[in-house]
Write a protein that holds these residues in place. Structure first.
Motif, short mmCIF file in Angstrom:
data_model
loop_
_atom_site.label_atom_id
_atom_site.label_comp_id
_atom_site.label_asym_id
_atom_site.label_seq_id
_atom_site.Cartn_x
_atom_site.Cartn_y
_atom_site.Cartn_z
N SER A 162 8.39 43.00 -43.61
CA SER A 162 8.46 41.58 -44.18
C SER A 162 9.76 40.92 -43.96
O SER A 162 10.26 39.82 -44.60
CB SER A 162 8.03 41.68 -45.64
N SER A 163 10.74 41.30 -43.16
CA SER A 163 12.00 40.89 -43.06
C SER A 163 12.08 40.20 -41.75
O SER A 163 11.60 40.61 -40.57
CB SER A 163 13.16 41.75 -43.10
N ASP A 164 12.71 38.92 -41.69
CA ASP A 164 13.05 38.28 -40.34
C ASP A 164 14.21 38.04 -39.80
O ASP A 164 15.30 37.98 -40.73
CB ASP A 164 12.54 36.80 -40.70
N PHE A 165 14.87 38.29 -38.67
CA PHE A 165 16.10 38.33 -38.07
C PHE A 165 15.96 37.54 -36.90
O PHE A 165 15.04 37.16 -36.31
CB PHE A 165 16.34 39.75 -37.46
N GLN A 166 17.27 36.88 -36.54
CA GLN A 166 17.41 36.03 -35.58
C GLN A 166 18.57 36.35 -34.89
O GLN A 166 19.74 36.57 -35.57
CB GLN A 166 17.27 34.50 -36.09
N ALA A 167 18.68 36.09 -33.49
CA ALA A 167 19.82 36.28 -32.47
C ALA A 167 20.03 35.02 -31.60
O ALA A 167 18.86 34.39 -31.17
CB ALA A 167 19.62 37.47 -32.02
N PHE A 168 21.05 34.54 -31.39
CA PHE A 168 20.99 33.53 -30.03
C PHE A 168 22.01 34.23 -29.06
O PHE A 168 22.83 34.76 -29.17
CB PHE A 168 21.86 32.30 -30.71
N VAL A 169 21.31 33.86 -27.86
CA VAL A 169 22.28 34.37 -26.71
C VAL A 169 22.36 33.23 -25.86
O VAL A 169 21.65 32.45 -25.34
CB VAL A 169 21.31 35.42 -25.91
N ASP A 170 23.79 33.00 -25.43
CA ASP A 170 24.37 31.88 -24.74
C ASP A 170 23.55 31.86 -23.25
O ASP A 170 23.23 30.77 -22.85
CB ASP A 170 25.76 32.04 -24.51
N ASP A 171 23.57 32.93 -22.58
CA ASP A 171 22.86 33.04 -21.23
C ASP A 171 22.32 34.32 -21.03
O ASP A 171 22.73 35.37 -21.04
CB ASP A 171 24.02 32.75 -20.31
N ILE A 172 20.90 34.16 -20.85
CA ILE A 172 20.23 35.38 -21.19
C ILE A 172 20.45 36.52 -19.81
O ILE A 172 20.26 37.74 -19.88
CB ILE A 172 18.71 35.10 -21.30
N GLY B 46 24.00 25.89 -15.97
CA GLY B 46 23.24 26.79 -15.20
C GLY B 46 22.84 27.87 -16.14
O GLY B 46 22.27 28.78 -15.70
N ALA B 47 23.21 28.12 -17.39
CA ALA B 47 22.91 28.94 -18.49
C ALA B 47 21.73 28.65 -18.96
O ALA B 47 20.92 27.76 -18.94
CB ALA B 47 24.17 29.04 -19.54
N THR B 48 20.89 29.90 -19.41
CA THR B 48 19.52 30.09 -20.01
C THR B 48 19.84 30.58 -21.34
O THR B 48 19.84 31.88 -21.61
CB THR B 48 18.49 30.89 -19.09
N PRO B 49 20.02 29.71 -22.42
CA PRO B 49 20.19 30.07 -23.75
C PRO B 49 18.97 30.80 -24.23
O PRO B 49 18.09 30.14 -23.75
CB PRO B 49 20.73 29.35 -24.42
#
Length: 171
Positions: A145-155, A133-136
């Motif tokens: 010119s810099s790239d960043f990334q984040a991960f969320v388990d359940d928005i 049931g999660a929406t990652p």
């Protein structure tokens, strides 16, 4: 003509011998001799400098006034310095203001970055959610010119909270 010719040959010969003499100068040795001379001079004078400074400290200790006097001794000089600084600020403010205003657009252009964010979800097409049931969500963010990334388990649980971004390096 022969006298002039002989004179010219003599001048040229003198110039040639001067350059030949310069060819025999060893600049490495000359530089080392200069630096060693400076070092020797500093070493030989060091004791005198220490003795002089020690003497000044002793003289100050002997001749200074009581603390109540010393606390007030430099107040007039401090006031004069502050007054001079204020006068310089007042009289030079228009020039400073003009200079800073002229730099404003350049500074703003340098500091401006156009953020771009892209969201990618990992969810089941049929149910709209991932297993459980999660929406990652993966958030990719570009600042300049810099790239960043984040991960969320359940928005749905992360809304209104902060997320830690990691720098994304491109290879």
């Amino acid at each position: 003509v022969s006298n002039v010719s002989g004179g010219v040959k003599g001048v040229l010969g003198g110039v040639r011998s001067a350059f030949n003499g310069l060819r025999n100068i060893n600049l490495w040795h000359a530089g080392a001799a200069i630096m060693n001379g400076l070092l020797s001079g500093l070493k030989s004078a060091w004791g005198s400098v220490k003795h002089f400074v020690r003497g000044i400290a002793g003289w100050i200790k002997k001749h200074k006034g009581p603390i109540s006097y010393d606390k007030k001794l430099l107040i007039p000089a401090g006031n004069a310095i502050m007054s001079g600084l204020n006068g310089g600020l007042v009289s030079g403010f228009e020039n400073v203001k003009s200079t800073v205003l002229g730099m404003g657009n350049t500074i703003a252009d340098t500091l401006t970055c156009n953020p771009v964010a892209a969201l990618a979800t990992s969810r089941n097409v049929e149910t709209g959610t991932a297993p459980g049931g999660a929406t990652p969500v993966v958030i990719n963010l570009t600042l300049g010119s810099s790239d960043f990334q984040a991960f969320v388990d359940d928005i749905s649980k992360a809304q209104g909270t902060k997320t830690q971004f990691q720098r994304a390096y491109k290879f």
